[in-house]
Design a protein around this motif. Structure first.
Motif, PDB file in Angstrom:
ATOM      1  N   ASP A  89      56.961  11.664 -40.724  1.00 16.54           N
ATOM      2  CA  ASP A  89      58.072  11.903 -40.004  1.00 16.54           C
ATOM      3  C   ASP A  89      58.696  12.781 -39.263  1.00 16.54           C
ATOM      4  O   ASP A  89      59.195  12.673 -37.962  1.00 16.54           O
ATOM      5  CB  ASP A  89      59.349  11.272 -40.543  1.00 16.54           C
ATOM      6  N   LYS A  90      59.331  13.853 -40.642  1.00 18.48           N
ATOM      7  CA  LYS A  90      59.016  15.751 -39.609  1.00 18.48           C
ATOM      8  C   LYS A  90      57.939  15.678 -38.679  1.00 18.48           C
ATOM      9  O   LYS A  90      58.553  17.025 -38.212  1.00 18.48           O
ATOM     10  CB  LYS A  90      59.085  16.014 -41.096  1.00 18.48           C
ATOM     11  N   GLU A  91      57.085  15.773 -39.170  1.00 18.45           N
ATOM     12  CA  GLU A  91      55.905  16.278 -38.936  1.00 18.45           C
ATOM     13  C   GLU A  91      55.616  15.957 -37.389  1.00 18.45           C
ATOM     14  O   GLU A  91      55.034  16.604 -36.678  1.00 18.45           O
ATOM     15  CB  GLU A  91      54.649  16.506 -39.664  1.00 18.45           C
ATOM     16  N   ILE A  92      55.593  14.674 -37.137  1.00 16.15           N
ATOM     17  CA  ILE A  92      54.872  13.771 -36.112  1.00 16.15           C
ATOM     18  C   ILE A  92      56.615  13.565 -34.744  1.00 16.15           C
ATOM     19  O   ILE A  92      56.844  11.849 -35.929  1.00 16.15           O
ATOM     20  CB  ILE A  92      54.380  12.845 -36.105  1.00 16.15           C
ATOM     21  N   GLN A  93      56.591  14.138 -34.481  1.00 14.59           N
ATOM     22  CA  GLN A  93      58.125  13.850 -34.191  1.00 14.59           C
ATOM     23  C   GLN A  93      57.590  12.196 -33.133  1.00 14.59           C
ATOM     24  O   GLN A  93      57.023  12.633 -32.755  1.00 14.59           O
ATOM     25  CB  GLN A  93      58.623  14.896 -32.507  1.00 14.59           C
ATOM     26  N   GLY A  94      58.688  11.664 -33.483  1.00 15.92           N
ATOM     27  CA  GLY A  94      58.547  10.248 -32.358  1.00 15.92           C
ATOM     28  C   GLY A  94      57.350   9.423 -33.332  1.00 15.92           C
ATOM     29  O   GLY A  94      56.887   8.450 -33.463  1.00 15.92           O
ATOM     30  N   PHE A  95      57.003   9.236 -34.405  1.00 14.06           N
ATOM     31  CA  PHE A  95      56.176   9.106 -35.785  1.00 14.06           C
ATOM     32  C   PHE A  95      56.525   7.257 -35.770  1.00 14.06           C
ATOM     33  O   PHE A  95      56.050   6.369 -35.857  1.00 14.06           O
ATOM     34  CB  PHE A  95      56.366   9.673 -36.833  1.00 14.06           C
ATOM     35  N   ARG A  96      58.378   7.072 -35.850  1.00 17.70           N
ATOM     36  CA  ARG A  96      59.041   6.065 -36.399  1.00 17.70           C
ATOM     37  C   ARG A  96      59.226   5.624 -35.361  1.00 17.70           C
ATOM     38  O   ARG A  96      58.820   3.443 -34.539  1.00 17.70           O
ATOM     39  CB  ARG A  96      60.711   6.078 -36.881  1.00 17.70           C
ATOM     40  N   ASN A  97      57.933   6.036 -33.948  1.00 19.19           N
ATOM     41  CA  ASN A  97      58.514   5.025 -32.811  1.00 19.19           C
ATOM     42  C   ASN A  97      57.090   4.035 -32.208  1.00 19.19           C
ATOM     43  O   ASN A  97      56.549   3.638 -31.920  1.00 19.19           O
ATOM     44  CB  ASN A  97      58.089   6.307 -31.377  1.00 19.19           C
ATOM     45  N   LEU A  98      56.138   4.744 -33.574  1.00 19.30           N
ATOM     46  CA  LEU A  98      54.462   4.127 -33.143  1.00 19.30           C
ATOM     47  C   LEU A  98      54.673   2.421 -34.502  1.00 19.30           C
ATOM     48  O   LEU A  98      55.561   2.319 -34.875  1.00 19.30           O
ATOM     49  CB  LEU A  98      53.467   5.049 -34.304  1.00 19.30           C
ATOM     50  N   PRO A  99      53.855   1.237 -34.199  1.00 19.09           N
ATOM     51  CA  PRO A  99      53.992   0.297 -33.860  1.00 19.09           C
ATOM     52  C   PRO A  99      54.572   0.367 -35.812  1.00 19.09           C
ATOM     53  O   PRO A  99      53.356   1.592 -36.367  1.00 19.09           O
ATOM     54  CB  PRO A  99      52.770  -0.211 -34.159  1.00 19.09           C
TER      55      PRO A  99
END
Length: 179
Positions: free
Chosen positions: A79-89
């Motif tokens: 979640d910190k490393e990949i901006q938008g991680f929680r936007n992924l399915p």
């Protein structure tokens, strides 16, 4: 693969438990040993060790507690490393967490650079968009194949060593529905 649970983390922990299997006693794994749901003993962190009374006889309950903690930490890192991680399915998030669990989550941005770039791109788009689906298709390719200078490709080490798991996770990565 059907994943059961109430939250993404619960579903992911249940999926990893199925993928890894459980051993109450240590077994040879690479240069050292693992126990529980594939917990590599040298890599167990203090907060994880604290949940196990005896690493030579881990209970299923202790294993589940450590697994859930590991999944939570990997999810927080991503979640910190990949901006938008929680936007992924959700299936994509679970597959990336599983990949990070098996390969070491901090290895993903270092060793799997093209994969990470594609996932970061996918996280910038709306879930279900054609742009996100295209970026996830690229991520799927990058997790399974190494590109050669001549245009050919070979299987990644992960794809060669654990083909069933790698293929299942690749399918989950690109299982996005386009709106």
């Amino acid at each position: 693969m059907t994943i059961e649970g109430n939250t993404t983390e619960d579903k992911t922990a249940n999926m990893i438990a199925t993928q890894e299997g459980f051993s109450s006693t240590p077994y040879k794994d690479g240069k050292d040993q693992s126990v529980g749901f594939g917990f590599y003993l040298p890599a167990l962190e203090d907060d994880e060790k604290a949940l196990i009374k005896d690493v030579n006889n881990v209970t299923k309950e202790e294993g589940v507690a450590v697994l859930k903690l590991k999944v939570q930490k990997i999810g927080n890192y991503l979640d910190k490393e990949i901006q938008g991680f929680r936007n992924l399915p959700e299936k994509t998030q679970s597959a990336i967490i599983s990949m990070g669990y098996q390969l070491g989550v901090t290895n993903l941005p270092k060793t799997w650079k093209n994969f990470t770039v594609a996932i970061k791109e996918a996280g910038q788009y709306e879930e279900g968009s054609a742009e996100q689906a295209e970026a996830l298709a690229t991520a799927k390719f990058e997790m399974l194949w190494n590109r050669k200078a001549d245009g050919n490709h070979t299987k990644t080490g992960w794809h060669s060593q654990t083909p069933t798991r790698a293929n299942e996770m690749a399918e989950a990565i690109s299982d996005a529905k386009v709106n």
